[in-house]
Structures are given as C-alpha cells and as structure tokens.
Design a protein around this motif. Structure first.
Motif, PDB file in Angstrom:
ATOM      1  N   TYR A  54       0.800  -1.230   0.000  1.00 29.31           N
ATOM      2  CA  TYR A  54       0.000   0.000   0.000  1.00 29.31           C
ATOM      3  C   TYR A  54       0.829   1.276   0.000  1.00 29.31           C
ATOM      4  CZ  TYR A  54      -3.844  -3.119   0.825  1.00 29.31           C
ATOM      5  OH  TYR A  54      -4.766  -4.128   0.695  1.00 29.31           O
ATOM      6  N   GLY A  55       2.134   1.147  -0.065  1.00 34.18           N
ATOM      7  CA  GLY A  55       2.991   2.322  -0.091  1.00 34.18           C
ATOM      8  C   GLY A  55       3.174   2.916   1.291  1.00 34.18           C
ATOM      9  N   PRO A  56       3.943   3.997   1.364  1.00 34.75           N
ATOM     10  CA  PRO A  56       4.189   4.614   2.668  1.00 34.75           C
ATOM     11  C   PRO A  56       2.935   5.328   3.172  1.00 34.75           C
ATOM     12  CG  PRO A  56       5.154   5.929   0.928  1.00 34.75           C
ATOM     13  CD  PRO A  56       4.641   4.676   0.283  1.00 34.75           C
ATOM     14  N   PRO A  57       2.850   5.540   4.482  1.00 30.46           N
ATOM     15  CA  PRO A  57       1.708   6.273   5.029  1.00 30.46           C
ATOM     16  C   PRO A  57       1.685   7.709   4.494  1.00 30.46           C
ATOM     17  CG  PRO A  57       2.958   5.216   6.772  1.00 30.46           C
ATOM     18  CD  PRO A  57       3.741   5.062   5.524  1.00 30.46           C
ATOM     19  N   SER A  58       0.504   8.259   4.390  1.00 36.12           N
ATOM     20  CA  SER A  58       0.330   9.609   3.851  1.00 36.12           C
ATOM     21  C   SER A  58       0.905  10.655   4.793  1.00 36.12           C
ATOM     22  CB  SER A  58      -1.158   9.890   3.641  1.00 36.12           C
ATOM     23  OG  SER A  58      -1.345  11.204   3.214  1.00 36.12           O
ATOM     24  N   MET A  59       1.506  11.678   4.200  1.00 34.82           N
ATOM     25  CA  MET A  59       2.039  12.796   4.980  1.00 34.82           C
ATOM     26  C   MET A  59       1.081  13.993   4.951  1.00 34.82           C
ATOM     27  SD  MET A  59       4.837  11.647   6.186  1.00 34.82           S
ATOM     28  CE  MET A  59       5.789  13.039   6.705  1.00 34.82           C
ATOM     29  N   LYS A  60      -0.065  13.810   4.301  1.00 36.55           N
ATOM     30  CA  LYS A  60      -1.047  14.888   4.209  1.00 36.55           C
ATOM     31  C   LYS A  60      -1.602  15.204   5.597  1.00 36.55           C
ATOM     32  CE  LYS A  60      -2.904  13.523  -0.290  1.00 36.55           C
ATOM     33  NZ  LYS A  60      -4.111  12.981  -0.943  1.00 36.55           N
ATOM     34  N   PRO A  61      -2.097  16.424   5.778  1.00 32.28           N
ATOM     35  CA  PRO A  61      -2.795  16.720   7.036  1.00 32.28           C
ATOM     36  C   PRO A  61      -4.006  15.795   7.170  1.00 32.28           C
ATOM     37  CG  PRO A  61      -2.430  18.726   5.752  1.00 32.28           C
ATOM     38  CD  PRO A  61      -2.025  17.580   4.891  1.00 32.28           C
ATOM     39  N   PRO A  62      -4.376  15.425   8.378  1.00 33.97           N
ATOM     40  CA  PRO A  62      -5.480  14.472   8.570  1.00 33.97           C
ATOM     41  C   PRO A  62      -6.778  14.868   7.860  1.00 33.97           C
ATOM     42  CG  PRO A  62      -4.324  14.794  10.623  1.00 33.97           C
ATOM     43  CD  PRO A  62      -3.727  15.756   9.638  1.00 33.97           C
TER      44      PRO A  62
END
Length: 148
Positions: A54-62
């Motif tokens: 699934y790739g790396p966790p998102s760095m976007k704001p929640p």
C-alpha cells in the motif's frame, strides 16, 4: 504437478514472489496481523508488507486524507505502538535495570541543571541590583561573595 511454495526450502523470496503470495492481503488483514504480533521482528515484517502493498503512510494533514490513507496511517500507528509494547516486554532484567538507572541519572542531572539555572538567575539579578545601587538582601550579598 503440485505447486511448490517459494521459500519453504529456506531461500529468500524476491519482491515479485512476495507480491504474488501476499498480494491478497487487505488493510484490515494487516491490522489483524499487527494485533497478533508476538515479537518485534513480526511487527517489522507486517510494516514491510504494508509498505510493499500500500505504499508509505500519507504525509497529508489528517483533514485532507482519503479513507484509504487514514486506514494506512492508523495501521502504521498500530504497528509502532505494538512494537513499543513488545520492545519493553522483550527486555531482559539487566536491560530493564540499565534503563531504570539511565532514567534516574537523567532525572538527577535535570534537577542539577535546574538548580544551577535558578542560582545563575539569582546571581544575575543580584548583580543587576548592585549595578543600579539598589538594596541587596543578605542572601544576595552571600550569593555575590560566593560567586566571586
């Protein structure tokens, strides 16, 4: 002829073989795996599978994450919490004692630094009052004579 499952003979799986074998896992499956981990090494394996699938966790704001990205971040947090818990459990008595001693030493040193900071601030205040010609308390006079 029966299909031979890779890595049962002890060899390391290639990324393609791992994707073929574990590609069916969903994020809820990986959450269940993370919850069932019994060693730190198992948490690393689950984290590696999650990153591979699934790739790396998102760095976007929640607030800007998609539901899939939210699930992926929650999985990462669960893996890290499980790993912290298992790391503490896997420590030997000697390691626990060493950690406790290090924590106690750090606490003592922090106390000493605070005490030195308070004394330095008191000395600086007394020096400033003496420069202005203001009244010095006996404690401030003692601070200045000890510091000199």
């Amino acid at each position: 002829m029966a299909k031979v499952i890779p890595a049962l003979d002890g060899r390391v799986l290639s990324r393609d073989e791992e994707l073929e074998l574990f590609g069916f896992l969903t994020l809820p499956n990986l959450v269940a795996l993370a919850r069932s981990c019994a060693t730190v090494e198992e948490t690393h394996q689950v984290g590696r599978l999650a990153s591979m699938l699934y790739g790396p966790p998102s760095m976007k704001p929640p607030a800007r994450r998609t539901p899939l990205e939210v699930e992926r971040v929650e999985l990462k947090d669960l893996i890290l919490a499980t790993r912290r818990s298992l790391t503490a459990q896997e420590r030997t008595v000697e390691e626990r004692q060493a950690t406790a001693l290090a924590r106690e030493t750090e606490s003592h040193n922090t106390g000493l630094r605070r005490q030195q900071h308070r004394r330095a601030a008191a000395v600086e205040g007394a020096l400033e009052r003496r420069r202005r010609g203001d009244y010095l308390t006996p404690y401030e006079k003692e601070l200045l004579t000890r510091g000199a």
